[in-house]
Design a protein around this motif. Structure first.
Motif, PDB file in Angstrom:
ATOM      1  N   ALA A 209       0.819  -1.216   0.000  1.00 36.43           N
ATOM      2  CA  ALA A 209       0.000   0.000   0.000  1.00 36.43           C
ATOM      3  C   ALA A 209       0.851   1.264   0.000  1.00 36.43           C
ATOM      4  O   ALA A 209       0.390   2.333  -0.414  1.00 36.43           O
ATOM      5  CB  ALA A 209      -0.939   0.001   1.205  1.00 36.43           C
ATOM      6  N   ALA A 210       2.096   1.160   0.448  1.00 33.56           N
ATOM      7  CA  ALA A 210       2.971   2.332   0.531  1.00 33.56           C
ATOM      8  C   ALA A 210       3.730   2.613  -0.763  1.00 33.56           C
ATOM      9  O   ALA A 210       4.276   3.710  -0.926  1.00 33.56           O
ATOM     10  CB  ALA A 210       3.955   2.153   1.681  1.00 33.56           C
ATOM     11  N   ILE A 211       3.760   1.682  -1.692  1.00 41.84           N
ATOM     12  CA  ILE A 211       4.582   1.847  -2.901  1.00 41.84           C
ATOM     13  C   ILE A 211       4.183   3.081  -3.707  1.00 41.84           C
ATOM     14  O   ILE A 211       5.021   3.927  -4.018  1.00 41.84           O
ATOM     15  CB  ILE A 211       4.547   0.570  -3.773  1.00 41.84           C
ATOM     16  N   ALA A 212       2.923   3.198  -4.080  1.00 42.75           N
ATOM     17  CA  ALA A 212       2.500   4.353  -4.892  1.00 42.75           C
ATOM     18  C   ALA A 212       2.682   5.670  -4.136  1.00 42.75           C
ATOM     19  O   ALA A 212       3.227   6.631  -4.704  1.00 42.75           O
ATOM     20  CB  ALA A 212       1.054   4.180  -5.358  1.00 42.75           C
ATOM     21  N   PRO A 213       2.278   5.766  -2.866  1.00 44.07           N
ATOM     22  CA  PRO A 213       2.502   7.030  -2.152  1.00 44.07           C
ATOM     23  C   PRO A 213       3.978   7.401  -2.028  1.00 44.07           C
ATOM     24  O   PRO A 213       4.331   8.580  -2.163  1.00 44.07           O
ATOM     25  CB  PRO A 213       1.883   6.777  -0.772  1.00 44.07           C
ATOM     26  N   VAL A 214       4.845   6.427  -1.796  1.00 41.86           N
ATOM     27  CA  VAL A 214       6.275   6.727  -1.693  1.00 41.86           C
ATOM     28  C   VAL A 214       6.803   7.186  -3.058  1.00 41.86           C
ATOM     29  O   VAL A 214       7.611   8.119  -3.134  1.00 41.86           O
ATOM     30  CB  VAL A 214       7.075   5.519  -1.155  1.00 41.86           C
ATOM     31  N   ALA A 215       6.337   6.567  -4.128  1.00 34.41           N
ATOM     32  CA  ALA A 215       6.758   6.986  -5.472  1.00 34.41           C
ATOM     33  C   ALA A 215       6.301   8.419  -5.755  1.00 34.41           C
ATOM     34  O   ALA A 215       7.060   9.227  -6.307  1.00 34.41           O
ATOM     35  CB  ALA A 215       6.213   6.023  -6.517  1.00 34.41           C
ATOM     36  N   ILE A 216       5.076   8.752  -5.367  1.00 41.67           N
ATOM     37  CA  ILE A 216       4.573  10.115  -5.558  1.00 41.67           C
ATOM     38  C   ILE A 216       5.378  11.095  -4.717  1.00 41.67           C
ATOM     39  O   ILE A 216       5.774  12.169  -5.189  1.00 41.67           O
ATOM     40  CB  ILE A 216       3.066  10.202  -5.222  1.00 41.67           C
ATOM     41  N   ALA A 217       5.643  10.719  -3.468  1.00 43.36           N
ATOM     42  CA  ALA A 217       6.431  11.587  -2.586  1.00 43.36           C
ATOM     43  C   ALA A 217       7.836  11.798  -3.140  1.00 43.36           C
ATOM     44  O   ALA A 217       8.390  12.902  -3.043  1.00 43.36           O
ATOM     45  CB  ALA A 217       6.489  10.985  -1.183  1.00 43.36           C
ATOM     46  N   SER A 218       8.405  10.762  -3.727  1.00 43.81           N
ATOM     47  CA  SER A 218       9.738  10.883  -4.327  1.00 43.81           C
ATOM     48  C   SER A 218       9.722  11.881  -5.480  1.00 43.81           C
ATOM     49  O   SER A 218      10.599  12.737  -5.582  1.00 43.81           O
ATOM     50  CB  SER A 218      10.220   9.522  -4.831  1.00 43.81           C
ATOM     51  N   ALA A 219       8.716  11.777  -6.328  1.00 43.67           N
ATOM     52  CA  ALA A 219       8.588  12.723  -7.444  1.00 43.67           C
ATOM     53  C   ALA A 219       8.340  14.138  -6.929  1.00 43.67           C
ATOM     54  O   ALA A 219       8.844  15.118  -7.489  1.00 43.67           O
ATOM     55  CB  ALA A 219       7.464  12.279  -8.372  1.00 43.67           C
ATOM     56  N   MET A 220       7.595  14.239  -5.847  1.00 48.36           N
ATOM     57  CA  MET A 220       7.284  15.544  -5.268  1.00 48.36           C
ATOM     58  C   MET A 220       8.535  16.241  -4.730  1.00 48.36           C
ATOM     59  O   MET A 220       8.579  17.472  -4.648  1.00 48.36           O
ATOM     60  CB  MET A 220       6.246  15.376  -4.159  1.00 48.36           C
ATOM     61  N   SER A 221       9.553  15.487  -4.380  1.00 46.85           N
ATOM     62  CA  SER A 221      10.790  16.087  -3.875  1.00 46.85           C
ATOM     63  C   SER A 221      11.430  17.013  -4.902  1.00 46.85           C
ATOM     64  O   SER A 221      12.063  18.000  -4.534  1.00 46.85           O
ATOM     65  CB  SER A 221      11.784  14.993  -3.462  1.00 46.85           C
ATOM     66  N   VAL A 222      11.250  16.704  -6.173  1.00 41.56           N
ATOM     67  CA  VAL A 222      11.812  17.551  -7.232  1.00 41.56           C
ATOM     68  C   VAL A 222      11.226  18.953  -7.138  1.00 41.56           C
ATOM     69  O   VAL A 222      11.955  19.956  -7.145  1.00 41.56           O
ATOM     70  CB  VAL A 222      11.574  16.939  -8.628  1.00 41.56           C
TER      71      VAL A 222
ATOM     72  N   ALA B  48      -6.182  24.529  -3.541  1.00 38.24           N
ATOM     73  CA  ALA B  48      -5.905  23.498  -4.548  1.00 38.24           C
ATOM     74  C   ALA B  48      -5.837  22.114  -3.897  1.00 38.24           C
ATOM     75  O   ALA B  48      -6.375  21.141  -4.435  1.00 38.24           O
ATOM     76  CB  ALA B  48      -4.602  23.798  -5.279  1.00 38.24           C
ATOM     77  N   MET B  49      -5.219  22.030  -2.733  1.00 33.16           N
ATOM     78  CA  MET B  49      -5.100  20.738  -2.054  1.00 33.16           C
ATOM     79  C   MET B  49      -6.463  20.242  -1.580  1.00 33.16           C
ATOM     80  O   MET B  49      -6.799  19.065  -1.760  1.00 33.16           O
ATOM     81  CB  MET B  49      -4.139  20.837  -0.869  1.00 33.16           C
ATOM     82  N   ILE B  50      -7.250  21.124  -1.001  1.00 33.81           N
ATOM     83  CA  ILE B  50      -8.576  20.729  -0.516  1.00 33.81           C
ATOM     84  C   ILE B  50      -9.468  20.285  -1.677  1.00 33.81           C
ATOM     85  O   ILE B  50     -10.162  19.272  -1.590  1.00 33.81           O
ATOM     86  CB  ILE B  50      -9.225  21.875   0.287  1.00 33.81           C
TER      87      ILE B  50
ATOM     88  N   ASN C 180       1.895  21.542  -3.658  1.00 35.82           N
ATOM     89  CA  ASN C 180       3.268  21.908  -4.028  1.00 35.82           C
ATOM     90  C   ASN C 180       3.377  22.453  -5.444  1.00 35.82           C
ATOM     91  O   ASN C 180       4.198  23.330  -5.709  1.00 35.82           O
ATOM     92  CB  ASN C 180       4.202  20.718  -3.837  1.00 35.82           C
ATOM     93  N   LEU C 181       2.576  21.941  -6.363  1.00 34.11           N
ATOM     94  CA  LEU C 181       2.625  22.450  -7.744  1.00 34.11           C
ATOM     95  C   LEU C 181       2.123  23.891  -7.831  1.00 34.11           C
ATOM     96  O   LEU C 181       2.692  24.704  -8.557  1.00 34.11           O
ATOM     97  CB  LEU C 181       1.836  21.533  -8.681  1.00 34.11           C
ATOM     98  N   VAL C 182       1.070  24.198  -7.092  1.00 33.16           N
ATOM     99  CA  VAL C 182       0.585  25.589  -7.064  1.00 33.16           C
ATOM    100  C   VAL C 182       1.637  26.475  -6.413  1.00 33.16           C
ATOM    101  O   VAL C 182       1.922  27.579  -6.892  1.00 33.16           O
ATOM    102  CB  VAL C 182      -0.782  25.695  -6.353  1.00 33.16           C
TER     103      VAL C 182
END
Length: 188
Positions: free
Chosen positions: A91-104, A135-137, A161-163
């Protein structure tokens, strides 16, 4: 979410993964909030020099964000060090992958927020944070309706973060650089 707590445990793991690298990225915010006004006040500095420091900080933020994101992504196989339960790790794989991309984006965002702090752009920063929260809400509501669960939570944090990214870049590249108002205020 689920009643067994798998999503909550996976969220805790993904947050820990992100925070391990996020601390280094967050340090850019503090550094930028000090370096930009220091360069502005330096005898041989000034608005142009402060702008060059800000430019370098954003590039450093991008490069450090890419580095942290890659390390986090490559560390995905180490999820077992955070939890022994296979269903939580899965269950953590996709969220960790998203969080990793978000670090950029986070590297640039944290540097940009620090630059805005250093320029005394508190009002603009507050407005940007409010807009990012909206945007987050909104994203949380949409991803909830789509049944995305924990992945939707991380996508919504990414929307925040994108906004923020768009806002700090606009402030730096358009508002500050083109009219010089933010750095001139501090110089006087």
């Amino acid at each position: 979410m689920d009643m067994a707590g798998v999503s909550a445990a996976a969220y805790a793991i993904s947050l820990q993964f992100w925070q391990l690298g996020g601390v280094a990225l967050f340090a850019l915010q503090s550094s930028a909030s000090i370096l930009v006004p220091a360069e502005l006040a330096r005898k041989t500095g000034g608005p142009e020099a402060a702008q060059r420091v800000a430019d370098r900080l954003l590039v450093i933020g991008l490069l450090l964000g890419v580095l942290v994101g890659c390390v986090q992504f490559l560390a995905l196989p180490m999820l077992s060090a955070f939890c022994a339960l296979p269903e939580v790790r899965k269950a953590a794989i996709a969220p960790v992958a998203i969080a990793s991309a978000m670090s950029v984006t986070a590297g640039v965002v944290f540097a940009g927020e620090g630059i805005m702090m250093g320029r005394g752009a508190w009002g603009d920063l507050a407005k940007l944070t409010g807009l990012s929260a909206v945007a987050m809400i909104t994203s949380l509501q949409l991803t909830s309706q789509m049944g995305l669960g924990l992945t939707g939570v991380w996508l919504s944090i990414s929307a925040f973060n994108l906004v923020n990214l768009a806002g700090v870049l606009w402030h730096h590249l358009v508002k500050s650089r083109r009219n010089g108002r933010s750095t001139e205020k501090l110089a006087s």
